[in-house]
Design an enzyme around this catalytic site. Sequence first.
Site, PDB file in Angstrom:
ATOM      1  N   GLU A 516      34.086  18.520 -24.606  1.00  0.00           N
ATOM      2  CA  GLU A 516      33.034  19.211 -23.867  1.00  0.00           C
ATOM      3  C   GLU A 516      33.171  20.701 -24.143  1.00  0.00           C
ATOM      4  O   GLU A 516      34.266  21.267 -24.038  1.00  0.00           O
ATOM      5  CB  GLU A 516      33.128  18.966 -22.364  1.00  0.00           C
ATOM      6  CG  GLU A 516      32.041  19.712 -21.589  1.00  0.00           C
ATOM      7  CD  GLU A 516      32.101  19.517 -20.078  1.00  0.00           C
ATOM      8  OE1 GLU A 516      31.209  20.042 -19.384  1.00  0.00           O
ATOM      9  OE2 GLU A 516      33.041  18.854 -19.599  1.00  0.00           O
ATOM     10  N   ASN A 574      26.525  21.695 -22.233  1.00  0.00           N
ATOM     11  CA  ASN A 574      25.751  21.803 -20.997  1.00  0.00           C
ATOM     12  C   ASN A 574      24.485  22.626 -21.244  1.00  0.00           C
ATOM     13  O   ASN A 574      24.543  23.713 -21.822  1.00  0.00           O
ATOM     14  CB  ASN A 574      26.581  22.477 -19.901  1.00  0.00           C
ATOM     15  CG  ASN A 574      27.766  21.631 -19.473  1.00  0.00           C
ATOM     16  OD1 ASN A 574      27.624  20.696 -18.700  1.00  0.00           O
ATOM     17  ND2 ASN A 574      28.941  21.962 -19.999  1.00  0.00           N
ATOM     18  N   GLU A 606      24.505  17.663 -21.855  1.00  0.00           N
ATOM     19  CA  GLU A 606      24.882  17.365 -20.471  1.00  0.00           C
ATOM     20  C   GLU A 606      23.949  18.128 -19.539  1.00  0.00           C
ATOM     21  O   GLU A 606      23.830  19.353 -19.634  1.00  0.00           O
ATOM     22  CB  GLU A 606      26.338  17.740 -20.200  1.00  0.00           C
ATOM     23  CG  GLU A 606      27.330  16.832 -20.898  1.00  0.00           C
ATOM     24  CD  GLU A 606      28.723  16.878 -20.275  1.00  0.00           C
ATOM     25  OE1 GLU A 606      28.899  17.602 -19.277  1.00  0.00           O
ATOM     26  OE2 GLU A 606      29.617  16.181 -20.788  1.00  0.00           O
ATOM     27  N   ASP A 636      25.663  15.126 -15.773  1.00  0.00           N
ATOM     28  CA  ASP A 636      26.853  15.799 -15.273  1.00  0.00           C
ATOM     29  C   ASP A 636      26.848  15.804 -13.749  1.00  0.00           C
ATOM     30  O   ASP A 636      25.797  15.797 -13.115  1.00  0.00           O
ATOM     31  CB  ASP A 636      26.877  17.232 -15.808  1.00  0.00           C
ATOM     32  CG  ASP A 636      28.255  17.861 -15.699  1.00  0.00           C
ATOM     33  OD1 ASP A 636      29.217  17.135 -15.401  1.00  0.00           O
ATOM     34  OD2 ASP A 636      28.371  19.077 -15.927  1.00  0.00           O
ATOM     35  N   GLU A 693      35.648  13.257 -14.700  1.00  0.00           N
ATOM     36  CA  GLU A 693      36.221  14.569 -14.991  1.00  0.00           C
ATOM     37  C   GLU A 693      37.196  14.963 -13.891  1.00  0.00           C
ATOM     38  O   GLU A 693      37.195  14.401 -12.793  1.00  0.00           O
ATOM     39  CB  GLU A 693      35.119  15.616 -15.111  1.00  0.00           C
ATOM     40  CG  GLU A 693      34.324  15.838 -13.847  1.00  0.00           C
ATOM     41  CD  GLU A 693      33.267  16.933 -14.010  1.00  0.00           C
ATOM     42  OE1 GLU A 693      33.201  17.511 -15.097  1.00  0.00           O
ATOM     43  OE2 GLU A 693      32.535  17.183 -13.035  1.00  0.00           O
TER      44      GLU A 693
END
Length: 741
Positions: A516, A574, A606, A636, A693
Amino acid sequence: MNTAKLEKTHTPLLEQRSHTYKVLSVEDDLDYQEALINALVTLNYDDKDVEILTANSAREAIKVIAKNPDISVILLDVIMEADDAGLRLVDTIRDGIGNDLVRIVLLTGQSGAAPVNDIMKNYDIDDYWSKPDLTHDHLQTIILSNLRTWHHLKDMKEARHGMQMLVESSQRLATKRDILAYTQSILEEVSQLLNMKTGGIVCFSSGFDHGVEQALIVAASGDLAHYSHQYLGNVLDDKELMVCISKACQAKQHVFIEGYSILFFANKELEGKECILLVKLDRELLPNDLNLLQVMCENINVGFRNVALHGKLTELAYFDPVSGIHNKNWLSREIKNMSLVDLPYAKLLMLHVEDLSHTETVFGTKFVDQLIQSLYSHLRTYFTDNINIALIDRDTLAVVVYTNQEYDEQKLEPIIHANLSIEDVTHSVDIVMSSIDLALFDHYEAEQIISAGESALEHAKRHGLSFLVYSEALATAMSERYALLKDLRDAVVKDQIEIYLQPKVSLENSELIGFEALARWKHHSGSYIPPDQFITLAESCGLIGRLDENIMRRSCVAQKALIEQGIRVPISVNVTGGDVVRPDYFERLEALFRELDVDSQLIELEITETQLIEEKAVICKQLDALKKSGMKVNIDDFGTGYSSLAYLSNLALSTLKIDRSFVWRMADSEKDWQILKMIIDLAQVLGLSVIAEGIETDTQRQNLIDLGCQQGQGYLFARPMPLEQVISWVEGHSRSQGLAR
């Protein structure tokens, strides 16, 4: 003698006007410009559409302005191709082109009071706003307010030529260039002429045929002095007198009744406005008095011609042309001229009416005008001390209160949740307030104090507060935020925000399955600014689109570097929901992949659950296109948003990402354990992957495996790392995995 009837004036035919108002947005940030256009696309004023013109540089703006001399408002970015491009364009518009009518609103990503003062002093602009302070509603309010002022100024300018020819018609009155001073002098001269000391009023209206109640009192003296700057219908409760005033206006002539003299004036130089002079009499008028009044009325009528233009300018300078309430210029003057006797007791209260633009959309402009006037009256009723009130913006008022009393949210409850009577119907409004003790900030300039009050209002709205007291601590915090915003803009423009990569692994065997990309900002001071702080700032000031683009480009470059090292796993990036819904997002993303020669299947997006739900109405087509290209889209922070399950089967999604809060609480909370199990089971039914996560312990890892979760990331496996460390980490991780096998 008979009453002196004036010649009836006729309103001249107006030239044919455009069916639209034109607003020009000069902005080199195309994403922010598109956001402005979207915010204004449904805007209309005076039953006319608002046409949005665009330019992406100062040079391009000059061409657009040359082709469209009837532009009403210009939204101008301060910094474009050069740091002073916007300000140089202001000089070109005012001095080069000679357009002194168009309303110029400067916009900047920077925030704070200090630069505003210098710019307002040195450049001929009408408004200055920072992009972080502009909400959708606030932007529409600013545009509507400036359209209204432009329209008023344009009408005044069209009549200026005829007014100037009449300025010198009377030597005695030619020196009276201010309409307020002139009307006040009328009262004094008439009172002296008739030897009257009881007082009178002068009021204006745009046609008394529509009712004298809305006539604005611009001058008052004697017993009626406290009526100044209010509407006639709000202060005069003598019904018989109101009937007589109406008769005088309808007949367009003077009327003399017991106790009062009602003098009517109208001529074309007043631009359709009509004037009533009401003098309170303490004795019966003699025939000679009437003769003297007749002559005086002729002089007054001539005098109006001389001061019409200057009176208009004064009215614009210190009064809101719609409500008749004092404006921001007047408030600044009052604070500057405040005496040392009043200063220790003076407090500036700022009031913002929530959702006023929505109210105007539903009920109309006239209703909002009535609402503001009703709120004005409500404030005068509530505060028993001496106060001054000014209309700062369409939805913002300021009240200067002279009192020893300290105000808090509880005491101000009748204002914060005000019930206003409009056309005999109670209307409730919610108001956000801020307070400044002027004695504590006497080192501030008047404009700084007003700006501080407005900033405190924005701070209160941003943090969901109804009332906020401006303090030195708050001033320091705002100053620090402004400085950080300035540094953030520089960092984003110069692409100084880095990415760190955090590995994603299989929970069963710790095999690397992806990364990520996380934004990291090393400030010039040497410290790292937390992502939740600078990303929120970027969202508030219109930089988030540019930041997302930079992070995506850096992620693609990192992906190529990993492949060169034989590491072929996807990187998830993201993005904001606002980016994905743009019609050209997919094309721009594909262009970036082609430019950098990156496989789209190795980049995943995400999007937070909250963003996905807010944009779901327009996001479906984009997600389908992304999925067809081989890209995966992950949700997310799943479970922390709206948690509506209906969209999961309708949108082209790949992975649910379990928020760290559930992972941390699952061992201690049976409810969170069950929620996790439900999410994992639901994902399996829908054919979606699940990744957790924030995993920090072996116990959390094993619990997730027991629940059926296959993938995860967290400090247990690795912290986010710069690219150089990632490559070393992968080599070490591969060796350890080989030994483990």
